[in-house]
Motif scaffolding. Structure first.
Motif, PDB file in Angstrom:
ATOM      1  N   LEU A 200       0.837  -1.202   0.000  1.00  0.00           N
ATOM      2  CA  LEU A 200       0.000   0.000   0.000  1.00  0.00           C
ATOM      3  C   LEU A 200       0.870   1.250   0.000  1.00  0.00           C
ATOM      4  CD1 LEU A 200      -2.789   1.338   0.208  1.00  0.00           C
ATOM      5  CD2 LEU A 200      -2.582   1.195   2.699  1.00  0.00           C
ATOM      6  N   MET A 201       1.919   1.261   0.823  1.00  0.00           N
ATOM      7  CA  MET A 201       2.836   2.402   0.844  1.00  0.00           C
ATOM      8  C   MET A 201       3.426   2.635  -0.539  1.00  0.00           C
ATOM      9  SD  MET A 201       4.768   1.524   4.456  1.00  0.00           S
ATOM     10  CE  MET A 201       5.905   2.905   4.383  1.00  0.00           C
TER      11      MET A 201
ATOM     12  N   PHE B 222      12.875   4.320  -0.371  1.00  0.00           N
ATOM     13  CA  PHE B 222      11.926   4.991   0.509  1.00  0.00           C
ATOM     14  C   PHE B 222      12.655   5.474   1.757  1.00  0.00           C
ATOM     15  CE2 PHE B 222       7.978   5.680   2.764  1.00  0.00           C
ATOM     16  CZ  PHE B 222       7.067   5.907   1.740  1.00  0.00           C
ATOM     17  N   ILE B 223      12.414   6.698   2.143  1.00  0.00           N
ATOM     18  CA  ILE B 223      13.142   7.299   3.254  1.00  0.00           C
ATOM     19  C   ILE B 223      12.643   6.752   4.585  1.00  0.00           C
ATOM     20  CG2 ILE B 223      13.721   9.463   4.400  1.00  0.00           C
ATOM     21  CD1 ILE B 223      14.929   9.061   1.601  1.00  0.00           C
ATOM     22  N   SER B 224      13.569   6.347   5.429  1.00  0.00           N
ATOM     23  CA  SER B 224      13.201   5.848   6.765  1.00  0.00           C
ATOM     24  C   SER B 224      14.239   6.296   7.784  1.00  0.00           C
ATOM     25  CB  SER B 224      13.080   4.323   6.750  1.00  0.00           C
ATOM     26  OG  SER B 224      14.289   3.738   6.294  1.00  0.00           O
ATOM     27  N   ARG B 225      14.610   7.564   7.716  1.00  0.00           N
ATOM     28  CA  ARG B 225      15.609   8.086   8.634  1.00  0.00           C
ATOM     29  C   ARG B 225      15.090   8.080  10.061  1.00  0.00           C
ATOM     30  NH1 ARG B 225      16.725  13.823   6.085  1.00  0.00           N
ATOM     31  NH2 ARG B 225      14.455  13.704   6.052  1.00  0.00           N
TER      32      ARG B 225
ATOM     33  N   GLU C 147      11.578  21.131  -4.003  1.00  0.00           N
ATOM     34  CA  GLU C 147      10.513  20.163  -4.256  1.00  0.00           C
ATOM     35  C   GLU C 147      10.969  18.749  -3.899  1.00  0.00           C
ATOM     36  OE1 GLU C 147       9.337  20.658  -8.286  1.00  0.00           O
ATOM     37  OE2 GLU C 147       8.345  22.595  -7.951  1.00  0.00           O
ATOM     38  N   LEU C 148      12.225  18.415  -4.226  1.00  0.00           N
ATOM     39  CA  LEU C 148      12.760  17.102  -3.891  1.00  0.00           C
ATOM     40  C   LEU C 148      12.831  16.923  -2.380  1.00  0.00           C
ATOM     41  CD1 LEU C 148      13.974  14.427  -4.783  1.00  0.00           C
ATOM     42  CD2 LEU C 148      16.214  15.527  -4.869  1.00  0.00           C
ATOM     43  N   GLU C 149      13.302  17.954  -1.688  1.00  0.00           N
ATOM     44  CA  GLU C 149      13.357  17.893  -0.224  1.00  0.00           C
ATOM     45  C   GLU C 149      11.962  17.729   0.368  1.00  0.00           C
ATOM     46  OE1 GLU C 149      15.333  21.418   0.947  1.00  0.00           O
ATOM     47  OE2 GLU C 149      17.332  20.739   0.306  1.00  0.00           O
ATOM     48  N   GLN C 150      10.968  18.391  -0.225  1.00  0.00           N
ATOM     49  CA  GLN C 150       9.592  18.261   0.253  1.00  0.00           C
ATOM     50  C   GLN C 150       9.067  16.843   0.031  1.00  0.00           C
ATOM     51  OE1 GLN C 150       7.784  21.441  -1.983  1.00  0.00           O
ATOM     52  NE2 GLN C 150       8.079  22.945  -0.346  1.00  0.00           N
ATOM     53  N   LYS C 151       9.430  16.239  -1.090  1.00  0.00           N
ATOM     54  CA  LYS C 151       9.004  14.866  -1.362  1.00  0.00           C
ATOM     55  C   LYS C 151       9.695  13.889  -0.407  1.00  0.00           C
ATOM     56  CE  LYS C 151       7.748  15.401  -6.251  1.00  0.00           C
ATOM     57  NZ  LYS C 151       8.036  14.956  -7.633  1.00  0.00           N
ATOM     58  N   VAL C 152      10.975  14.145  -0.131  1.00  0.00           N
ATOM     59  CA  VAL C 152      11.696  13.303   0.827  1.00  0.00           C
ATOM     60  C   VAL C 152      11.056  13.425   2.203  1.00  0.00           C
ATOM     61  CG1 VAL C 152      13.876  13.042   2.075  1.00  0.00           C
ATOM     62  CG2 VAL C 152      13.889  13.305  -0.409  1.00  0.00           C
ATOM     63  N   GLU C 153      10.730  14.641   2.589  1.00  0.00           N
ATOM     64  CA  GLU C 153      10.075  14.861   3.869  1.00  0.00           C
ATOM     65  C   GLU C 153       8.701  14.193   3.892  1.00  0.00           C
ATOM     66  OE1 GLU C 153       9.175  16.073   7.675  1.00  0.00           O
ATOM     67  OE2 GLU C 153      11.096  15.989   6.615  1.00  0.00           O
ATOM     68  N   ASP C 154       7.997  14.223   2.755  1.00  0.00           N
ATOM     69  CA  ASP C 154       6.692  13.579   2.678  1.00  0.00           C
ATOM     70  C   ASP C 154       6.821  12.071   2.854  1.00  0.00           C
ATOM     71  OD1 ASP C 154       3.718  13.791   1.865  1.00  0.00           O
ATOM     72  OD2 ASP C 154       4.502  12.249   0.517  1.00  0.00           O
TER      73      ASP C 154
ATOM     74  N   SER D 235       5.149   9.890   5.699  1.00  0.00           N
ATOM     75  CA  SER D 235       4.357   8.708   5.371  1.00  0.00           C
ATOM     76  C   SER D 235       4.825   7.506   6.171  1.00  0.00           C
ATOM     77  CB  SER D 235       4.452   8.410   3.870  1.00  0.00           C
ATOM     78  OG  SER D 235       3.803   7.199   3.557  1.00  0.00           O
ATOM     79  N   TYR D 236       6.128   7.347   6.272  1.00  0.00           N
ATOM     80  CA  TYR D 236       6.689   6.216   7.006  1.00  0.00           C
ATOM     81  C   TYR D 236       6.313   6.297   8.486  1.00  0.00           C
ATOM     82  CZ  TYR D 236      10.067   2.795   8.650  1.00  0.00           C
ATOM     83  OH  TYR D 236      10.636   1.700   9.240  1.00  0.00           O
TER      84      TYR D 236
END
Length: 626
Positions: free
Chosen positions: A384-385, A610-613, A512-519, A523-524
């Protein structure tokens, strides 16, 4: 959303065709439209004992389920009537009327045992209907309960086949509550000269005899099964509703024509069923909806067709796969539905789109979490993610495409005069370059004033200006009013402006890329948080389930000790200790962190980008709060 239940009459759920059971498609279609929890009340018992009358009363009707007025059994198979639950708007009451047990016209008496087993498997409240008192003959007729472990398994492992009463706690996890309805009861409820209640009468009838002889074992077996399998039990007695010659008119008779005592008893019975019946659940505490009940019925009947014994563990695992896929599909559909409602493309900034995406993703995840169960490896949640992240990127691309389309249309509108002047050679004369630059600036100003261009406004303008660089350079070189040095300075200025514009666009892309990474990080974290909340709910359900089994064992152990059955009581100690250990394991922090880490591992494996910091710190924080 659940559809309202409108069933004017019962329909067949499971048809009995001699030696073969068939699940009726019409009934499956009705159940598949019920997405709210169901309370399933099934009634079993010998034929011609008035089962259908009680079920009609529970439906709030005087007719519906067929009332047999002859010695012939009327109900074949299992019939179903779905009605709105009284005073519970969020639930549906599913009534199951089974064919009479012990019908001499049946070709295969084994069908009776399967009918009884299916009623147990499908219901959350089981009503056993019989005539007269609870005597040995009544117990002999209830031999089906002693055969349950031969027709139902809880585990697929042969080494843990839960056969017999030794593992009765496993059956208590999903067995229904038990009501014994005694019809045409004529005895006085007294014992040792004192009045007793119906429940006391039942418990006294279920007392065991001491001894190891074969006759004693036969006497004790059905009583043990009822006591061990159905720790929650109730007894109701009913007078005869009317005189014998009027019984075949029962369906058409008004309540005023029936025995007042019987009417009151029937009313009390219905009230008790309404007040105490719980939602149908499967092992693990997951609530059964109408569509899930349809899947259960089909799974059980298919298993019987194959000549196998229904195994709860296998059924639940197989249902989980189908249900989790359906949960994934529902969540994705809900996300798209919400996005289509809320998103107006193009957006002026990408953060606006991401904000709407976050709202829709949250609701979609809630839809998934409400329906999914036993997604132990988090495969479906990660899918789903992944799916919603891809959908988000699709909307981002559509956003850019729609914005680009509008920007080029705006440029075409405001650059018409500039393009005409170029074609006419207006700028191919002394001083023409300055005029061209001024006109280009004015065009850009008019372009900036155009509303609703979206996020591609600067990028499209940059591309347009770049396309005019050769024209600008040609005009500059042919402008005789400028010296060579002035031309060099003008060209250098144009390059600096182009570089600055390019830098601004690259900066916008980085933002925009930073905003997507933050998004993605948001989400995670949201997925972890909602998983944590689901774990808490499941843990509470699991602990309640464990406590239910433990209470039943302790209660039974106390009763056995009171009656002098020390050996039987001692045998239960092992089961009670095992249940305590299972509860302690469920309550321990490693149990939570293992599940949360499972999502982290699944995300890393399936979505490496997918970012999971800060995952470890986040999991620790969530685990501490559990």
């Amino acid at each position: 959303m659940s559809l309202s239940v409108h069933m004017p009459a019962p329909i067949c759920l499971i048809e009995n065709r001699g030696k073969k059971f068939i699940v009726c498609e019409e009934a499956l279609q009705v159940l598949s439209k019920i997405h709210q929890p169901v309370v399933v009340v099934a009634i079993v018992g010998c034929y011609r004992t008035g089962k259908s009358y009680l079920m009609n009363k529970l439906a709030g009707k005087s007719s519906g389920f067929l009332l047999g007025s002859t010695v012939q059994s009327m109900t074949k198979g299992i019939w179903m009537w779905c009605v709105p639950y009284p005073d519970r708007p969020g639930q549906t009451l599913v009534l199951l009327d089974t064919e009479g047990l012990g019908d001499v016209e049946k070709g295969d008496p084994q069908n009776d045992t399967w009918i009884f087993a299916l009623a147990v498997l499908l219901s959350s409240t089981l009503v056993y209907n019989s005539l007269g008192a609870i005597d040995q003959q009544a117990m002999d007729q209830l031999h089906y309960v002693t055969e349950l472990t031969e027709h139902i398994k809880t585990k697929s492992s042969r080494g843990n086949n839960n056969g017999g009463l030794e593992n009765s706690a496993e059956f208590v996890r999903f067995f229904p509550t038990f009501i014994w309805a005694l019809r045409d009861f004529t005895l006085q409820l007294e014992m040792d000269g004192h009045s007793i209640t119906e429940d006391q009468y039942l418990e006294n009838a279920l007392r065991l005899k001491k001894g190891d002889s074969h006759d004693v074992q036969l006497f004790n077996m059905p009583r043990k099964c009822i006591r061990f399998f159905f720790p929650t039990r109730k007894c109701f007695i009913f007078d005869q509703p009317t005189n014998r010659k009027n019984l075949h008119h029962l369906e058409s008779m008004q309540e005023s024509e029936l025995d007042p005592e019987f009417v009151q008893q029937a009313t009390q019975f219905c009230r008790y069923v309404y007040w105490t019946s719980k939602e149908k659940t499967i092992p693990g505490g997951h609530t059964v909806t109408g569509c899930l009940l349809a899947s259960l019925a089909k799974a059980y009947v298919d298993t019987i067709h194959r000549g196998e014994v229904p195994c709860m563990e296998n059924v639940v695992l197989n249902l989980a796969k189908a249900e989790n896929q359906a949960a994934l599909d529902d969540a994705t559909a809900r996300y798209v539905e919400l996005m289509e409602q809320k998103v107006k493309l193009p957006t002026e900034i990408v953060q606006e789109l991401l904000g709407i995406h976050a709202e829709c993703e949250k609701e979609a995840l809630q839809v998934f979490m409400a329906r999914a169960f036993k997604d132990d490896d988090r495969k479906f949640q990660v899918e789903l993610m992944k799916t919603l992240d891809q959908k988000k990127e699709e909307y981002c691309r559509k956003n850019e495409q729609q914005s680009s389309k509008l920007c080029w249309a705006a440029l075409k509108s405001v650059s018409g005069e500039l393009e005409d002047n170029i074609k006419k050679g207006i700028y191919s004369q002394p001083g023409g370059h300055k005029q061209f630059v001024d006109d280009l600036k004015k065009m850009e100003q008019r372009y900036h004033q155009e509303p609703n261009k979206g996020i591609m406004a600067e990028a499209v303008l940059q591309q347009f200006v770049m396309e005019k660089e050769n024209v600008s350079r040609a005009i500059l070189q042919s402008d005789k009013a400028l010296s060579e040095k002035e031309k060099e300075m003008a060209e250098a200025k144009a390059k600096a402006e182009a570089l600055q514009r390019e830098q601004e666009i690259q900066k916008q892309k980085r933002v925009e890329l930073e905003q997507k990474v933050e998004d993605q990080r948001r989400s995670y974290e949201m997925n972890l948080q909602q998983l944590k909340e689901k774990i808490e709910r499941e843990r509470e359900d699991l602990l309640a389930e464990q406590q239910k089994m433990m209470d039943s064992k302790l209660m039974e152990q106390e009763a056995l000790l009171k009656d002098g059955f020390q050996k039987e009581a001692n045998r239960m100690n092992g089961e009670i200790q095992q249940l305590k250990q299972q509860s302690e394991n469920v309550s321990s922090p490693p149990w939570y962190s293992n599940i949360l880490n499972g999502l982290a591992d699944a995300v890393t494996a399936a979505l490496p980008g997918f970012i999971s910091r800060g995952v470890d710190a986040l999991i620790c924080r969530l685990t501490r709060s559990l």
